[in-house]
Design a protein around this motif. Sequence first.
Motif, PDB file in Angstrom:
ATOM      1  N   THR A 198     -12.730   7.331 -15.226  1.00 49.12           N
ATOM      2  CA  THR A 198     -11.504   7.446 -16.020  1.00 49.12           C
ATOM      3  C   THR A 198     -10.318   6.697 -15.423  1.00 49.12           C
ATOM      4  O   THR A 198      -9.262   6.618 -16.047  1.00 49.12           O
ATOM      5  CB  THR A 198     -11.120   8.924 -16.195  1.00 49.12           C
ATOM      6  N   ALA A 199     -10.446   6.155 -14.223  1.00 49.61           N
ATOM      7  CA  ALA A 199      -9.349   5.415 -13.599  1.00 49.61           C
ATOM      8  C   ALA A 199      -9.937   4.394 -12.637  1.00 49.61           C
ATOM      9  O   ALA A 199     -11.105   4.488 -12.242  1.00 49.61           O
ATOM     10  CB  ALA A 199      -8.395   6.355 -12.853  1.00 49.61           C
ATOM     11  N   ASP A 200      -9.125   3.421 -12.269  1.00 45.25           N
ATOM     12  CA  ASP A 200      -9.589   2.393 -11.339  1.00 45.25           C
ATOM     13  C   ASP A 200      -9.910   3.002  -9.989  1.00 45.25           C
ATOM     14  O   ASP A 200      -9.123   3.801  -9.455  1.00 45.25           O
ATOM     15  CB  ASP A 200      -8.514   1.329 -11.155  1.00 45.25           C
ATOM     16  N   PRO A 201     -11.045   2.651  -9.390  1.00 50.31           N
ATOM     17  CA  PRO A 201     -11.314   3.098  -8.012  1.00 50.31           C
ATOM     18  C   PRO A 201     -10.258   2.544  -7.068  1.00 50.31           C
ATOM     19  O   PRO A 201      -9.671   1.488  -7.306  1.00 50.31           O
ATOM     20  CB  PRO A 201     -12.698   2.512  -7.721  1.00 50.31           C
ATOM     21  N   ARG A 202     -10.028   3.270  -6.004  1.00 52.22           N
ATOM     22  CA  ARG A 202      -9.028   2.847  -5.018  1.00 52.22           C
ATOM     23  C   ARG A 202      -9.577   3.115  -3.622  1.00 52.22           C
ATOM     24  O   ARG A 202     -10.297   4.092  -3.410  1.00 52.22           O
ATOM     25  CB  ARG A 202      -7.717   3.591  -5.228  1.00 52.22           C
ATOM     26  N   ARG A 203      -9.232   2.265  -2.717  1.00 51.77           N
ATOM     27  CA  ARG A 203      -9.685   2.428  -1.340  1.00 51.77           C
ATOM     28  C   ARG A 203      -8.883   3.545  -0.677  1.00 51.77           C
ATOM     29  O   ARG A 203      -7.654   3.607  -0.818  1.00 51.77           O
ATOM     30  CB  ARG A 203      -9.507   1.127  -0.562  1.00 51.77           C
ATOM     31  N   ALA A 204      -9.566   4.419   0.027  1.00 51.65           N
ATOM     32  CA  ALA A 204      -8.886   5.491   0.746  1.00 51.65           C
ATOM     33  C   ALA A 204      -8.053   4.876   1.859  1.00 51.65           C
ATOM     34  O   ALA A 204      -8.555   4.088   2.666  1.00 51.65           O
ATOM     35  CB  ALA A 204      -9.896   6.485   1.320  1.00 51.65           C
ATOM     36  N   ARG A 205      -6.764   5.227   1.879  1.00 50.26           N
ATOM     37  CA  ARG A 205      -5.894   4.690   2.905  1.00 50.26           C
ATOM     38  C   ARG A 205      -6.301   5.243   4.265  1.00 50.26           C
ATOM     39  O   ARG A 205      -6.415   6.466   4.434  1.00 50.26           O
ATOM     40  CB  ARG A 205      -4.444   5.065   2.619  1.00 50.26           C
ATOM     41  N   PRO A 206      -6.532   4.389   5.259  1.00 52.06           N
ATOM     42  CA  PRO A 206      -6.911   4.909   6.582  1.00 52.06           C
ATOM     43  C   PRO A 206      -5.780   5.710   7.192  1.00 52.06           C
ATOM     44  O   PRO A 206      -4.631   5.275   7.202  1.00 52.06           O
ATOM     45  CB  PRO A 206      -7.203   3.639   7.390  1.00 52.06           C
ATOM     46  N   ARG A 207      -6.103   6.872   7.659  1.00 56.89           N
ATOM     47  CA  ARG A 207      -5.123   7.718   8.333  1.00 56.89           C
ATOM     48  C   ARG A 207      -5.548   7.897   9.785  1.00 56.89           C
ATOM     49  O   ARG A 207      -6.716   8.123  10.079  1.00 56.89           O
ATOM     50  CB  ARG A 207      -5.025   9.085   7.646  1.00 56.89           C
ATOM     51  N   VAL A 208      -4.586   7.803  10.652  1.00 52.62           N
ATOM     52  CA  VAL A 208      -4.873   7.928  12.083  1.00 52.62           C
ATOM     53  C   VAL A 208      -4.945   9.404  12.432  1.00 52.62           C
ATOM     54  O   VAL A 208      -4.009  10.159  12.186  1.00 52.62           O
ATOM     55  CB  VAL A 208      -3.798   7.227  12.920  1.00 52.62           C
ATOM     56  N   ALA A 209      -6.075   9.812  12.969  1.00 50.44           N
ATOM     57  CA  ALA A 209      -6.256  11.179  13.437  1.00 50.44           C
ATOM     58  C   ALA A 209      -6.532  11.109  14.933  1.00 50.44           C
ATOM     59  O   ALA A 209      -7.675  11.035  15.363  1.00 50.44           O
ATOM     60  CB  ALA A 209      -7.402  11.874  12.700  1.00 50.44           C
ATOM     61  N   SER A 210      -5.450  11.072  15.715  1.00 49.65           N
ATOM     62  CA  SER A 210      -5.538  10.933  17.161  1.00 49.65           C
ATOM     63  C   SER A 210      -6.351   9.697  17.511  1.00 49.65           C
ATOM     64  O   SER A 210      -5.953   8.592  17.229  1.00 49.65           O
ATOM     65  CB  SER A 210      -6.139  12.189  17.790  1.00 49.65           C
ATOM     66  N   ALA A 211      -7.535   9.885  18.074  1.00 52.99           N
ATOM     67  CA  ALA A 211      -8.298   8.746  18.559  1.00 52.99           C
ATOM     68  C   ALA A 211      -8.865   7.902  17.437  1.00 52.99           C
ATOM     69  O   ALA A 211      -9.125   6.718  17.622  1.00 52.99           O
ATOM     70  CB  ALA A 211      -9.438   9.240  19.443  1.00 52.99           C
ATOM     71  N   HIS A 212      -9.080   8.467  16.289  1.00 52.01           N
ATOM     72  CA  HIS A 212      -9.836   7.781  15.255  1.00 52.01           C
ATOM     73  C   HIS A 212      -9.006   7.598  13.999  1.00 52.01           C
ATOM     74  O   HIS A 212      -8.120   8.390  13.693  1.00 52.01           O
ATOM     75  CB  HIS A 212     -11.108   8.570  14.913  1.00 52.01           C
ATOM     76  N   ALA A 213      -9.325   6.537  13.271  1.00 50.90           N
ATOM     77  CA  ALA A 213      -8.844   6.400  11.910  1.00 50.90           C
ATOM     78  C   ALA A 213      -9.883   7.037  11.000  1.00 50.90           C
ATOM     79  O   ALA A 213     -11.087   7.004  11.288  1.00 50.90           O
ATOM     80  CB  ALA A 213      -8.652   4.927  11.553  1.00 50.90           C
ATOM     81  N   MET A 214      -9.400   7.634   9.923  1.00 55.44           N
ATOM     82  CA  MET A 214     -10.341   8.237   8.991  1.00 55.44           C
ATOM     83  C   MET A 214     -11.308   7.170   8.502  1.00 55.44           C
ATOM     84  O   MET A 214     -10.924   6.019   8.267  1.00 55.44           O
ATOM     85  CB  MET A 214      -9.590   8.856   7.814  1.00 55.44           C
ATOM     86  N   PRO A 215     -12.583   7.510   8.355  1.00 59.16           N
ATOM     87  CA  PRO A 215     -13.565   6.493   7.965  1.00 59.16           C
ATOM     88  C   PRO A 215     -13.223   5.895   6.612  1.00 59.16           C
ATOM     89  O   PRO A 215     -12.672   6.570   5.739  1.00 59.16           O
ATOM     90  CB  PRO A 215     -14.885   7.280   7.911  1.00 59.16           C
ATOM     91  N   PRO A 216     -13.485   4.593   6.430  1.00 60.95           N
ATOM     92  CA  PRO A 216     -13.162   3.957   5.159  1.00 60.95           C
ATOM     93  C   PRO A 216     -13.970   4.570   4.033  1.00 60.95           C
ATOM     94  O   PRO A 216     -15.073   5.073   4.224  1.00 60.95           O
ATOM     95  CB  PRO A 216     -13.532   2.493   5.391  1.00 60.95           C
ATOM     96  N   GLY A 217     -13.438   4.531   2.844  1.00 57.33           N
ATOM     97  CA  GLY A 217     -14.115   5.098   1.694  1.00 57.33           C
ATOM     98  C   GLY A 217     -13.416   4.699   0.424  1.00 57.33           C
ATOM     99  O   GLY A 217     -12.424   3.967   0.420  1.00 57.33           O
ATOM    100  N   VAL A 218     -13.953   5.177  -0.696  1.00 56.49           N
ATOM    101  CA  VAL A 218     -13.430   4.856  -2.016  1.00 56.49           C
ATOM    102  C   VAL A 218     -13.210   6.156  -2.772  1.00 56.49           C
ATOM    103  O   VAL A 218     -14.035   7.076  -2.708  1.00 56.49           O
ATOM    104  CB  VAL A 218     -14.408   3.945  -2.791  1.00 56.49           C
ATOM    105  N   LEU A 219     -12.096   6.232  -3.482  1.00 54.66           N
ATOM    106  CA  LEU A 219     -11.776   7.378  -4.324  1.00 54.66           C
ATOM    107  C   LEU A 219     -11.731   6.925  -5.768  1.00 54.66           C
ATOM    108  O   LEU A 219     -11.219   5.842  -6.075  1.00 54.66           O
ATOM    109  CB  LEU A 219     -10.420   7.981  -3.942  1.00 54.66           C
ATOM    110  N   LEU A 220     -12.260   7.744  -6.660  1.00 56.70           N
ATOM    111  CA  LEU A 220     -12.141   7.446  -8.084  1.00 56.70           C
ATOM    112  C   LEU A 220     -12.160   8.741  -8.883  1.00 56.70           C
ATOM    113  O   LEU A 220     -12.784   9.731  -8.478  1.00 56.70           O
ATOM    114  CB  LEU A 220     -13.240   6.489  -8.561  1.00 56.70           C
ATOM    115  N   ASN A 221     -11.443   8.737  -9.993  1.00 61.50           N
ATOM    116  CA  ASN A 221     -11.419   9.870 -10.910  1.00 61.50           C
ATOM    117  C   ASN A 221     -12.422   9.634 -12.019  1.00 61.50           C
ATOM    118  O   ASN A 221     -12.554   8.513 -12.527  1.00 61.50           O
ATOM    119  CB  ASN A 221     -10.021  10.050 -11.499  1.00 61.50           C
ATOM    120  N   ALA A 222     -13.113  10.700 -12.409  1.00 61.41           N
ATOM    121  CA  ALA A 222     -14.157  10.583 -13.425  1.00 61.41           C
ATOM    122  C   ALA A 222     -14.323  11.920 -14.134  1.00 61.41           C
ATOM    123  O   ALA A 222     -13.804  12.955 -13.693  1.00 61.41           O
ATOM    124  CB  ALA A 222     -15.482  10.137 -12.793  1.00 61.41           C
ATOM    125  N   ASP A 223     -15.049  11.902 -15.237  1.00 59.01           N
ATOM    126  CA  ASP A 223     -15.445  13.107 -15.962  1.00 59.01           C
ATOM    127  C   ASP A 223     -16.950  13.266 -15.838  1.00 59.01           C
ATOM    128  O   ASP A 223     -17.709  12.312 -16.107  1.00 59.01           O
ATOM    129  CB  ASP A 223     -15.071  13.010 -17.446  1.00 59.01           C
TER     130      ASP A 223
END
Length: 895
Positions: free
Chosen positions: A175-200
């Motif tokens: 239902t919407a364009d997929p978007r890349r998950a913004r990397p967030r820094v969690a101390s030593a690591h950045a959150m692993p890359p991924g894709v988010l999308l809305n759907a039914d």
Amino acid sequence: MTPGSGSRAGATATRAEVHASSGHRLGASHPRQEGPVDLRLVPPALAAWAAAALLLDAPPRWAVATVVICVASAGVLLVMWTAQGRGVGPPGTRRSRRPLPGPPVRPLPGPPVRPLSGPASGPGRPWGRLSVAAALLCAAASGGSAALHGADLHRGPVPGLARAYAEVEAELVVTADPRRARPRVASAHAMPPGVLLNADVVRVTKADGTATETRAPVLVIVRGTTPPEPGARSARPRPEDSWLALLPSTRLRVDARLAPPLPEGGKVAAVLRISGERAPHVVGAPSGVQRLAGQLRGGLREATDGLPADARALLPGLVVGDTSRVPVELEQAFRATDLTHLLAVSGTNLSILLILLIGPPGIAHRVERRGVAPRLGIPLRATALLGGLLTLGFVIVCRPDPSVLRAAACGLIALLAIATGRRRSLIPTLAAAVLLLVLYDPWLARSYGFLLSVLATGALLTLAPRWSAALRGRGMAPRLADALAAAAAAQAVCAPVVAVLAARVSLVAVPCNLLVEFAVAPATVLGFAALAAAPVAMPVAKALAWSASWPAEWIAEIARTGAALPGSGVDWPGGWRGGLLLALVTVVLVLAGGRLVRRPWLATACVLLLLLAIVQPPPLVRVIAGWPPPGWRMVMCDVGQGDATVLAAGDGAGVVVDAGPDPVAVDRCLRSLGVTRVPLVLLTHFHADHVAGLPGVLRGRQVGGIQTTGFQEPPEQAEFVREQAAAERVPVTRAVAGERRRAAGLDWQVLWPPAGPVPSPEGPNDASVTLLVRVAGLTLLLLGDLEPPAQRALLRTPAAAALASVDVLKVAHHGSAHQDPELLRRTAPRLALISCGAENSYGHPAPVTVAALRAEGAQVLRTDVDGSIAVVGSAARSGANREAAPRLGTVTRPP
């Protein structure tokens, strides 16, 4: 005579004179109409908005009761209004009588006499019985629609399966364009890359093979894939790229694990977690309209491929809201300067397109109307129809985000008014758009983006004209007055909402919005031209995109510069209490500003003081706040939960050890120190809280080189460093134990890691580059994030003899509990510095570590409490001999 009656009479007489002097039997064709603002649609729109926001997740009985009460109350008011109109009223009231037969009575000359009372509600009486009844009916309709939409989240098997964390096979409609998950820094690591999308979810099959047709909105999280080996990124596309290429209306079949949404998940019945190791299984192609929109968006991306990095990232965002290329540090800069509305397509983009087509709406009915359509000979109604088609295409290509829907609804209503020859009033148009959109999609009532869009538009229609007139009355140029009034009005009404979300107030929002205002229109127009030309003439599209790159780069430069200013913003209490407090402060400032405008010298002085507080020139800050202190040797920057240290290397130069997690924070620290040249950036290891801020160090500075550890873990962060260095043409080398360097009185030696494999199982932390620095007679030991195994191995190296009695110790791993007691005893620092974030979730620094350092006689300072810390000192001399202990002092800059 009532207050204001004289002015009304004068206005009426003026209109009569205009008609009489026109020489036409019908009077002037376009006299200026003055009168009160028509607010009759505002109460129904607000009532519908409030009802939708409150009843989306309310129990069904509450929703039914609310709807029944609103309808019943509206019915009673309508009966009373009808009875009053027929002359039926309570006992003792006079009923209207028919006029007696006779010649008609001519009205006396002069202004018309307004009735003292009556059943009708006019523009000046928005709270009559009819208006209240309309508001109640709109609230009932909106509340009922919200209750039904909210019930969709609990209907069908998906919510129950999500609570059980079941694994299912599901068919989805995107239902919407997929978007890349913004990397967030969690101390030593950045959150692993991924894709988010809305759907039914339209079909779900359980583990036992039971299949059910349903319709449930979900959030799909495609877990990140394994990062490629260095140099392999461009050789083979990754599976997540195929997820990002999906278009709305595409039908997929996936194997996923369901999970319940977060409490504030919004319009989501469940979360689907999918492995990104495989490409999506498409079982239904997208619609033709979506394919066309996808081709246009893809053509714009292709046209911008050869542009500089900022223009390549920004132009798709400015034109169609495609922010997939915008880097995190640029997005943070836009957020810090309150320029994010430029990346969320809004009414400005649509207004530019419609004005190009039909010209200014205010003269659309005149012979001298402007725009492309009159030049092509297109009739007015056909022009309005063409504008409607353009608006619908705009929504499809730019996607139906809240701000896009608001702009499209206002545009369609205005076009309808032009086509029918009706009066165009902007505030009723905005109110009608809000009412229709909330009835269509009640979830907009809880969207902060929709709220900000409506508030900004309302401010531009109500406050901005008044403020602009006041500024022009004080001698300001009309165009500058209009721009300043628009930016200030939008900021005044939106800042409290932004404070609710960000707990921060930007002090550079108004000047930054003013400076980019002149670049937005050319970038948008040329960008849309490139979008239209790309499918038929890509060379022309590339030329147009190149022309648009200049204003786009200007916008990016303004955002980065504003965000990096030391006083760009102030922390503010978050939540609705903070928002209400800021709204109160804003009202006070507006009232005070009205008085300041009458005193130009005082207003000028206040503006200069604000500019000094924002820019904070180093010479002035050094005099007032003592920062940076003269003769500073080392500064531990306050960058949150991470590390960033600067070693003085001459006038305007500094060696940077680690870059922290935030590019804006480290850039701001370096600016406050006046560092414009960086002979070397030394990254102790590749954890995100040490390297993610690297773009902030590289930006606008002459950097001689980057030195790193040889342990390339985590691989995605190591690749990030290489990409940033390659983009700025900065060489990258490896630090090895035994290496020694000098720079302008600064001498340092690499103690760790050894040239061979790291003799420790702890991974990246134990591969941290460890430095022994000597400057002005002081000895500094920077341990990176070494863990106890590597600390003990360091004590067994030949360089261990140089560790006795250091002056300054940068405590390893943000002061965690994992420290080797022997190393702390051997070094016996006079000053121990700990870099950590306020209220971090890791418990840094550990109380046991702080106690152990103090037991060794060290003074302990930490950035979460003391802010940035500057070390000053030199070798003290008595005659020709140096004293045993050099002079050592610190200056802190509170966070």
